[in-house]
Design a protein around this motif. Structure first.
Motif, PDB file in Angstrom:
ATOM      1  N   PRO A  26       0.912  -1.148   0.169  1.00 41.47           N
ATOM      2  CA  PRO A  26       0.096  -0.052   0.246  1.00 41.47           C
ATOM      3  C   PRO A  26       0.917   1.217  -0.133  1.00 41.47           C
ATOM      4  N   ASN A  27       1.969   0.992   0.747  1.00 40.19           N
ATOM      5  CA  ASN A  27       2.862   2.368   0.350  1.00 40.19           C
ATOM      6  C   ASN A  27       3.406   2.990  -0.968  1.00 40.19           C
ATOM      7  N   MET A  28       3.742   1.597  -1.180  1.00 41.50           N
ATOM      8  CA  MET A  28       3.987   2.052  -3.165  1.00 41.50           C
ATOM      9  C   MET A  28       3.257   2.770  -3.304  1.00 41.50           C
ATOM     10  N   TYR A  29       1.603   2.072  -3.597  1.00 44.75           N
ATOM     11  CA  TYR A  29       0.670   2.705  -4.382  1.00 44.75           C
ATOM     12  C   TYR A  29       0.200   4.541  -3.318  1.00 44.75           C
ATOM     13  N   ASN A  30       0.706   4.259  -2.397  1.00 43.02           N
ATOM     14  CA  ASN A  30       0.421   5.673  -2.025  1.00 43.02           C
ATOM     15  C   ASN A  30       1.617   6.522  -2.336  1.00 43.02           C
ATOM     16  N   LEU A  31       2.640   6.328  -3.020  1.00 38.54           N
ATOM     17  CA  LEU A  31       4.173   7.356  -3.339  1.00 38.54           C
ATOM     18  C   LEU A  31       3.615   7.890  -4.827  1.00 38.54           C
ATOM     19  N   ILE A  32       2.657   6.734  -5.324  1.00 34.45           N
ATOM     20  CA  ILE A  32       2.773   7.091  -6.643  1.00 34.45           C
ATOM     21  C   ILE A  32       1.713   7.790  -6.851  1.00 34.45           C
ATOM     22  N   LEU A  33       0.697   7.421  -6.258  1.00 38.44           N
ATOM     23  CA  LEU A  33      -0.461   8.344  -6.229  1.00 38.44           C
ATOM     24  C   LEU A  33      -0.059  10.119  -5.964  1.00 38.44           C
ATOM     25  N   VAL A  34       0.937   9.738  -5.207  1.00 39.57           N
ATOM     26  CA  VAL A  34       1.085  11.189  -4.722  1.00 39.57           C
ATOM     27  C   VAL A  34       1.704  11.545  -5.751  1.00 39.57           C
ATOM     28  N   GLU A  35       2.804  11.163  -6.825  1.00 38.44           N
ATOM     29  CA  GLU A  35       3.435  11.998  -7.804  1.00 38.44           C
ATOM     30  C   GLU A  35       2.016  12.381  -8.745  1.00 38.44           C
ATOM     31  N   ALA A  36       1.983  10.928  -9.105  1.00 37.41           N
ATOM     32  CA  ALA A  36       0.979  11.011 -10.315  1.00 37.41           C
ATOM     33  C   ALA A  36       0.237  11.654 -10.169  1.00 37.41           C
ATOM     34  N   SER A  37      -0.191  12.431  -8.739  1.00 35.97           N
ATOM     35  CA  SER A  37      -1.248  13.732  -8.212  1.00 35.97           C
ATOM     36  C   SER A  37      -0.412  14.932  -8.969  1.00 35.97           C
ATOM     37  N   GLN A  38       0.906  15.050  -8.537  1.00 36.94           N
ATOM     38  CA  GLN A  38       1.342  16.288  -8.571  1.00 36.94           C
ATOM     39  C   GLN A  38       1.680  16.616  -9.762  1.00 36.94           C
ATOM     40  N   LYS A  39       1.307  15.512 -11.188  1.00 35.45           N
ATOM     41  CA  LYS A  39       1.862  15.859 -12.313  1.00 35.45           C
ATOM     42  C   LYS A  39       0.303  16.334 -13.173  1.00 35.45           C
ATOM     43  N   ASN A  40      -0.656  16.411 -12.211  1.00 41.26           N
ATOM     44  CA  ASN A  40      -2.114  16.274 -12.683  1.00 41.26           C
ATOM     45  C   ASN A  40      -2.442  15.133 -14.215  1.00 41.26           C
ATOM     46  N   ASP A  41      -2.168  13.319 -13.808  1.00 38.44           N
ATOM     47  CA  ASP A  41      -2.266  12.440 -14.263  1.00 38.44           C
ATOM     48  C   ASP A  41      -3.436  11.620 -13.304  1.00 38.44           C
ATOM     49  N   ILE A  42      -4.609  12.346 -13.708  1.00 37.16           N
ATOM     50  CA  ILE A  42      -5.593  12.025 -13.010  1.00 37.16           C
ATOM     51  C   ILE A  42      -6.134  10.089 -13.588  1.00 37.16           C
ATOM     52  N   VAL A  43      -5.960  10.046 -14.607  1.00 33.54           N
ATOM     53  CA  VAL A  43      -6.392   9.122 -15.267  1.00 33.54           C
ATOM     54  C   VAL A  43      -5.171   7.627 -13.859  1.00 33.54           C
ATOM     55  N   LEU A  44      -4.105   8.330 -13.475  1.00 28.77           N
ATOM     56  CA  LEU A  44      -3.051   7.331 -12.785  1.00 28.77           C
ATOM     57  C   LEU A  44      -3.644   6.876 -11.662  1.00 28.77           C
ATOM     58  N   SER A  45      -3.905   8.471 -10.857  1.00 28.27           N
ATOM     59  CA  SER A  45      -3.951   8.715  -9.969  1.00 28.27           C
ATOM     60  C   SER A  45      -5.426   8.275  -9.378  1.00 28.27           C
ATOM     61  N   CYS A  46      -6.611   8.325 -10.448  1.00 26.22           N
ATOM     62  CA  CYS A  46      -7.546   6.987 -10.575  1.00 26.22           C
ATOM     63  C   CYS A  46      -7.351   5.587  -9.618  1.00 26.22           C
ATOM     64  N   GLN A  47      -6.658   5.085 -10.717  1.00 25.26           N
ATOM     65  CA  GLN A  47      -5.933   3.514 -11.158  1.00 25.26           C
ATOM     66  C   GLN A  47      -5.347   3.253  -9.483  1.00 25.26           C
ATOM     67  N   MET A  48      -4.935   4.572  -8.922  1.00 23.37           N
ATOM     68  CA  MET A  48      -4.133   4.234  -7.739  1.00 23.37           C
ATOM     69  C   MET A  48      -4.986   4.163  -5.881  1.00 23.37           C
ATOM     70  N   LEU A  49      -6.051   5.079  -6.257  1.00 24.05           N
ATOM     71  CA  LEU A  49      -6.503   5.583  -5.231  1.00 24.05           C
ATOM     72  C   LEU A  49      -7.386   3.746  -5.231  1.00 24.05           C
ATOM     73  N   LYS A  50      -8.030   3.572  -6.417  1.00 28.17           N
ATOM     74  CA  LYS A  50      -8.434   2.172  -6.020  1.00 28.17           C
ATOM     75  C   LYS A  50      -7.516   1.243  -6.237  1.00 28.17           C
TER      76      LYS A  50
END
Length: 286
Positions: A26-50
């Motif tokens: 889960p820590n990896m998902y959280n890390l990717i979520l933060v990075e994707a959100s900072q780059k406005n990558d909405i698709v990847l952000s939603c994938q990580m949240l899910k």
């Protein structure tokens, strides 16, 4: 890969790991979520949240705020609503309520209060059972901060009609929202209702009531609330002392003002300050 910003390669790697049934933390998902959100990558952000939610973990509050901030830069609110509705339909209500609360609060905190309210309304229309008292308290706070007190009062009625029992936080939020727009008469009505329903007033309650009474020039009422809270064992804050001292000086009650000043100074190290109020507000929203 996260630090290098290569999110495309990272996404492909995660897919390979999933295909091979290799568990990703889960820590990896959280890390990717933060990075994707900072780059406005909405698709990847939603994938990580899910993936986080389906793994049984809830995204951190910080991750949710980063996620919300990404939507300030892109116009994809419709996609967000579709995504959240899918999440709600695929996740049990017992585990989704905390996540929904974090998301609504995150959008409000990131300066998107209207979007936060829209999320609430969309989800309420789909599945009200996945919203809880905390959700309603957050929405009450948002409406109060925006000065939309009539809507706040309607939401308080809706809260009760839905079957929730207002708690001290609910009443404090209502009283403070009304206080900010000068509707002091209604503040005292809800304070009365609060006590009738056996919700114990706390420091935030008395801070609001003392402020309301003081601004109205009713120093006797302020002092009554001040004594009442002390009798209940609630330690007054620096803010309360300063409010009382200011109003006593205005009415030329110098003797009592001096007495309270000395009392405040002698116990200043154990009195609540502005930072404590912020901490209390953060705790009640999570």
């Amino acid at each position: 890969m996260c630090k290098a910003g290569n999110l495309s390669a990272l996404s492909q790697m995660l897919q390979i790991l999933n295909d091979k049934n290799i568990v990703v933390s889960p820590n990896m998902y959280n890390l990717i979520l933060v990075e994707a959100s900072q780059k406005n990558d909405i698709v990847l952000s939603c994938q990580m949240l899910k993936k986080l939610l389906l793994s049984g973990e809830s995204p951190s509050a910080t991750s949710c705020v980063k996620f919300a901030q990404a939507f300030r830069e892109v116009n994809q609110f419709t996609e967000l609503i579709i995504f959240l509705k899918e999440i709600v339909s695929e996740t049990s209500c017992s585990s989704i309520s905390s996540f929904i609360n974090k998301i609504i609060f995150a959008f409000a905190k990131s300066g998107q209060k209207d979007s936060a309210l829209a999320i609430f309304e969309h989800l309420r229309g789909q599945n009200n059972s996945c919203l809880d008292l905390i959700t309603y308290n957050i929405v009450l706070d948002i409406l109060g901060r925006k000065g939309r007190v009539d809507e706040m009062l309607d939401m308080f009625v809706s809260l009760k009609e839905t079957g929730f029992v207002p708690d001290t936080i609910s009443y404090n939020t209502l009283i403070n929202g009304l206080r900010k727009v000068g509707r002091s008469d209604m503040c005292f009505e809800y304070f009365k209702e609060m006590k009738e329903n056996r919700n114990e007033p706390d420091l935030l309650t008395y801070t609001a009531l003392i402020d309301i009474s003081g601004r109205a020039g009713n120093i006797e009422e302020s002092l009554k609330f001040f004594m009442e809270m002390k009798l209940k064992g609630i330690l007054p804050s620096i803010q309360i002392y300063r409010s009382l001292i200011h109003n006593l000086n205005k009415t030329e009650n110098i003797e009592l003002a001096t007495e309270l000043l000395e009392e405040m100074n002698s116990s200043s190290t154990c009195l609540a300050g502005p930072g404590d109020f912020k901490t209390k507000r953060r705790q009640r929203k999570t």
